[in-house]
Design an enzyme around this catalytic site. Structure first.
Site, PDB file in Angstrom:
ATOM      1  N   GLN A 172       0.845  -1.195   0.000  1.00 55.02           N
ATOM      2  CA  GLN A 172       0.000   0.000   0.000  1.00 55.02           C
ATOM      3  C   GLN A 172       0.877   1.240   0.000  1.00 55.02           C
ATOM      4  O   GLN A 172       1.676   1.447   0.911  1.00 55.02           O
ATOM      5  CB  GLN A 172      -0.913  -0.024   1.225  1.00 55.02           C
ATOM      6  CG  GLN A 172      -1.829   1.173   1.339  1.00 55.02           C
ATOM      7  CD  GLN A 172      -2.895   0.974   2.388  1.00 55.02           C
ATOM      8  OE1 GLN A 172      -4.016   0.601   2.078  1.00 55.02           O
ATOM      9  NE2 GLN A 172      -2.568   1.205   3.661  1.00 55.02           N
ATOM     10  N   HIS A 194      -1.898  -0.010  -4.586  1.00 56.04           N
ATOM     11  CA  HIS A 194      -3.045   0.583  -3.903  1.00 56.04           C
ATOM     12  C   HIS A 194      -3.303   1.980  -4.456  1.00 56.04           C
ATOM     13  O   HIS A 194      -4.339   2.266  -5.015  1.00 56.04           O
ATOM     14  CB  HIS A 194      -2.861   0.599  -2.384  1.00 56.04           C
ATOM     15  CG  HIS A 194      -4.085   1.056  -1.638  1.00 56.04           C
ATOM     16  ND1 HIS A 194      -4.433   2.385  -1.501  1.00 56.04           N
ATOM     17  CD2 HIS A 194      -5.038   0.364  -0.971  1.00 56.04           C
ATOM     18  CE1 HIS A 194      -5.552   2.497  -0.805  1.00 56.04           C
ATOM     19  NE2 HIS A 194      -5.943   1.275  -0.474  1.00 56.04           N
ATOM     20  N   ASP A 236      -6.950   1.017  -5.652  1.00 56.48           N
ATOM     21  CA  ASP A 236      -8.180   1.339  -4.922  1.00 56.48           C
ATOM     22  C   ASP A 236      -8.631   2.736  -5.346  1.00 56.48           C
ATOM     23  O   ASP A 236      -7.912   3.721  -5.122  1.00 56.48           O
ATOM     24  CB  ASP A 236      -7.924   1.293  -3.417  1.00 56.48           C
ATOM     25  CG  ASP A 236      -9.206   1.348  -2.604  1.00 56.48           C
ATOM     26  OD1 ASP A 236     -10.263   1.673  -3.175  1.00 56.48           O
ATOM     27  OD2 ASP A 236      -9.152   1.080  -1.394  1.00 56.48           O
ATOM     28  N   GLU A 273     -10.235  -1.799  -7.131  1.00 58.26           N
ATOM     29  CA  GLU A 273     -11.008  -1.936  -5.896  1.00 58.26           C
ATOM     30  C   GLU A 273     -11.975  -0.769  -5.739  1.00 58.26           C
ATOM     31  O   GLU A 273     -11.621   0.387  -5.981  1.00 58.26           O
ATOM     32  CB  GLU A 273     -10.050  -1.976  -4.704  1.00 58.26           C
ATOM     33  CG  GLU A 273     -10.738  -2.125  -3.359  1.00 58.26           C
ATOM     34  CD  GLU A 273      -9.759  -2.273  -2.210  1.00 58.26           C
ATOM     35  OE1 GLU A 273     -10.210  -2.141  -1.059  1.00 58.26           O
ATOM     36  OE2 GLU A 273      -8.556  -2.508  -2.461  1.00 58.26           O
ATOM     37  N   ASP A 307     -15.160  -3.700  -1.827  1.00 62.48           N
ATOM     38  CA  ASP A 307     -14.652  -3.085  -0.604  1.00 62.48           C
ATOM     39  C   ASP A 307     -15.814  -2.416   0.135  1.00 62.48           C
ATOM     40  O   ASP A 307     -16.314  -2.932   1.122  1.00 62.48           O
ATOM     41  CB  ASP A 307     -13.555  -2.076  -0.937  1.00 62.48           C
ATOM     42  CG  ASP A 307     -12.974  -1.422   0.312  1.00 62.48           C
ATOM     43  OD1 ASP A 307     -13.296  -1.861   1.430  1.00 62.48           O
ATOM     44  OD2 ASP A 307     -12.193  -0.456   0.186  1.00 62.48           O
ATOM     45  N   GLN A 329     -12.405  -7.970  -0.662  1.00 54.10           N
ATOM     46  CA  GLN A 329     -11.514  -7.624   0.438  1.00 54.10           C
ATOM     47  C   GLN A 329     -12.183  -8.023   1.745  1.00 54.10           C
ATOM     48  O   GLN A 329     -13.307  -7.611   2.033  1.00 54.10           O
ATOM     49  CB  GLN A 329     -11.164  -6.139   0.527  1.00 54.10           C
ATOM     50  CG  GLN A 329     -10.267  -5.934   1.739  1.00 54.10           C
ATOM     51  CD  GLN A 329      -9.790  -4.519   2.001  1.00 54.10           C
ATOM     52  OE1 GLN A 329      -9.045  -4.305   2.941  1.00 54.10           O
ATOM     53  NE2 GLN A 329     -10.183  -3.572   1.186  1.00 54.10           N
ATOM     54  N   LYS A 331     -11.933  -7.193   5.176  1.00 55.57           N
ATOM     55  CA  LYS A 331     -11.335  -6.098   5.942  1.00 55.57           C
ATOM     56  C   LYS A 331     -11.332  -6.496   7.410  1.00 55.57           C
ATOM     57  O   LYS A 331     -12.287  -6.273   8.145  1.00 55.57           O
ATOM     58  CB  LYS A 331     -12.109  -4.803   5.692  1.00 55.57           C
ATOM     59  CG  LYS A 331     -11.412  -3.586   6.225  1.00 55.57           C
ATOM     60  CD  LYS A 331     -11.890  -2.308   5.549  1.00 55.57           C
ATOM     61  CE  LYS A 331     -11.297  -2.155   4.161  1.00 55.57           C
ATOM     62  NZ  LYS A 331     -11.505  -0.824   3.588  1.00 55.57           N
ATOM     63  N   THR A 360      -6.409  -2.539   7.300  1.00 55.40           N
ATOM     64  CA  THR A 360      -6.258  -1.094   7.241  1.00 55.40           C
ATOM     65  C   THR A 360      -4.864  -0.677   7.658  1.00 55.40           C
ATOM     66  O   THR A 360      -4.206  -1.361   8.462  1.00 55.40           O
ATOM     67  CB  THR A 360      -7.304  -0.407   8.152  1.00 55.40           C
ATOM     68  OG1 THR A 360      -7.081   1.004   8.172  1.00 55.40           O
ATOM     69  CG2 THR A 360      -7.237  -0.936   9.572  1.00 55.40           C
ATOM     70  N   CYS A 361      -4.441   0.461   7.126  1.00 54.77           N
ATOM     71  CA  CYS A 361      -3.180   1.062   7.555  1.00 54.77           C
ATOM     72  C   CYS A 361      -3.227   1.451   9.028  1.00 54.77           C
ATOM     73  O   CYS A 361      -2.193   1.638   9.667  1.00 54.77           O
ATOM     74  CB  CYS A 361      -2.884   2.295   6.707  1.00 54.77           C
ATOM     75  SG  CYS A 361      -4.229   3.521   6.731  1.00 54.77           S
TER      76      CYS A 361
END
Length: 425
Positions: A172, A194, A236, A273, A307, A329, A331, A360-361
């Site tokens: 990402q 990403h 994304d 995405e 997503d 995805q 998540k 997630t980041c």
């Protein structure tokens, strides 16, 4: 081995919470922050520091096992649970959650994790972040109690066959979509970048900026990638294709744009995405099916990734059953208990939908390592490098956890084979 105590300590996660609705409505960036007022419930600012609750599960042998509660960057959007405030939820873990789990056998991972899924406090289910973090600690505790890897514990509980090599990692880039992509090429990252295309400015009023970027990716990968490098591009777009083109999504203008993306990415495959965000699950599934059918009829080889509105296990099942995506995805923080992410990957088996174990980041190194074991246990199609937006750190954490685990499992298997030979003699 018995669970003796559970503690919760507020801390920081690997990135920030962002009010996605405010950003989509045109909030302008001011350095690293955004100007304007938040519009999603719970936010004090459009961008604010990410939070975690560090969960410690103590066992009877004195060992302590950690999990980290985490919620996605865009909390409160797309049908997700509200913004996660660590201070507010610490008493819940040390109170109601501890009351349910203390005294139970740590080896009963799945039963303990499922108990969390069913537990209600004041008439409501536990926040997904709590179920996520506590279940990680329970998994670590079970592995300790059984003397096995977390991968093996999960595989047995989920009745899956673990991967024998690391699952492809998805890098990402964040907004540093050029510099970080170059880092990924040099390291030979299998799925990238990403790119964080979350505004009309980034995609271009007619989508031209994204086409130029994809063309650059294809060219630069040939210059920097290792010999034999064969990446998959994954972009994304946060619904931005839907924003600039609108419905219906199977009309020639839209399909031609996806064909242009495919051409720009050549010779590499590309998947997009979140091509649109239409406001609820049923309509999102219908729009994704319409686009996927249009791409198939037009012989366009771009895969689409679900997503938005694909958050819970039930959501994943609905998208898969409808044939609404080539990839879903999963998540991880949105599914609650970490075993639920494994069950969601498993549900994709035998369908034409691949499972991307995302997240997630805004997680932590602890949750990222736990997810690496889910990816291995279920042999997911790809797994996200996390946490943070710097790429290098998240890639190191996830890739190295998988490599270490694969090597450990191989050593254990060799030892078992040696013992069998010795016993036969």
């Amino acid at each position: 081995m018995q669970i003796e105590a559970i503690h919760a300590t507020p801390g920081y996660s690997g990135f920030f919470f962002d009010d996605q609705r405010a950003i989509k409505q045109g909030a302008t960036q001011d350095g690293f922050t955004y100007d304007g007022d938040p519009v999603t419930d719970g936010f004090d600012e459009i961008r604010q520091a990410g939070e975690t609750l560090i969960v410690d599960v103590e066992l009877a042998d004195g060992s302590v096992h950690r999990g980290d509660c985490a919620a996605v960057q865009y909390s409160g959007a797309g049908g997700r649970d509200p913004l996660f405030r660590a201070e507010a939820y610490a008493p819940v873990i040390e109170g109601s959650v501890a009351e349910e789990l203390v005294g139970r056998d740590a080896r009963d991972f799945l039963a303990n994790a499922e108990l969390l899924e069913e537990l209600e406090v004041d008439g409501s289910r536990l926040h997904t972040a709590i179920r996520y973090g506590v279940s990680q600690a329970l998994l670590d505790a079970a592995a300790r109690a059984e003397g096995r890897t977390k991968t093996d514990v999960l595989a047995d509980e989920l009745d899956t066959e673990p991967a024998n090599e690391p699952v492809p990692v998805f890098g990402q880039s964040g907004d540093a979509r050029y510099a970080n992509a170059e880092k990924m090429f040099i390291k030979g990252v299998p799925v990238l970048p990403h790119a964080l295309i979350n505004s009309v400015e980034k995609i271009g009023p007619d989508g031209e900026a994204l086409l130029e970027y994809v063309d650059w990716l294809a060219d630069r990968s040939l210059e920097l990638g290792p010999e034999g490098y064969d990446p998959r591009f994954h972009i994304d777009v946060y619904g931005m294709i839907g924003e600039i083109f609108g419905a219906p999504y199977d009309r020639d203008e839209v399909i031609d744009y996806f064909a242009a993306l495919e051409e720009a990415a050549a010779p590499y495959p590309i998947q997009i995405e979140g091509p649109m965000d239409v406001g609820d699950r049923a309509d999102q599934i219908e729009a994704m099916v319409e686009l996927r059918d249009g791409l198939r009829d037009g012989s366009v080889g771009v895969d689409i990734v679900a997503d938005e509105w694909c958050n819970t296990f039930e959501d994943v099942r609905a998208f898969v059953d409808a044939g609404a995506a080539d990839v879903v995805q999963i998540k991880t923080p949105d599914l609650g208990g970490i075993h639920r992410s494994g069950q969601a990957v498993r549900y994709c088996r035998g369908t034409d939908t691949r499972a991307y174990l995302g997240g997630t980041c805004n997680e932590t190194e602890t949750s990222a390592r736990a997810c690496a074991h889910v990816a291995l246990a279920t042999d997911a199609a790809q797994v996200l490098a996390k946490p943070g937006m710097g790429f290098d750190e998240g890639y190191m954490i996830v890739e190295n956890e998988m490599r270490r685990t694969v090597a450990r499992r191989e050593r254990a298997q060799r030892l078992a084979n040696t013992d069998e030979v010795t016993a036969d003699d």
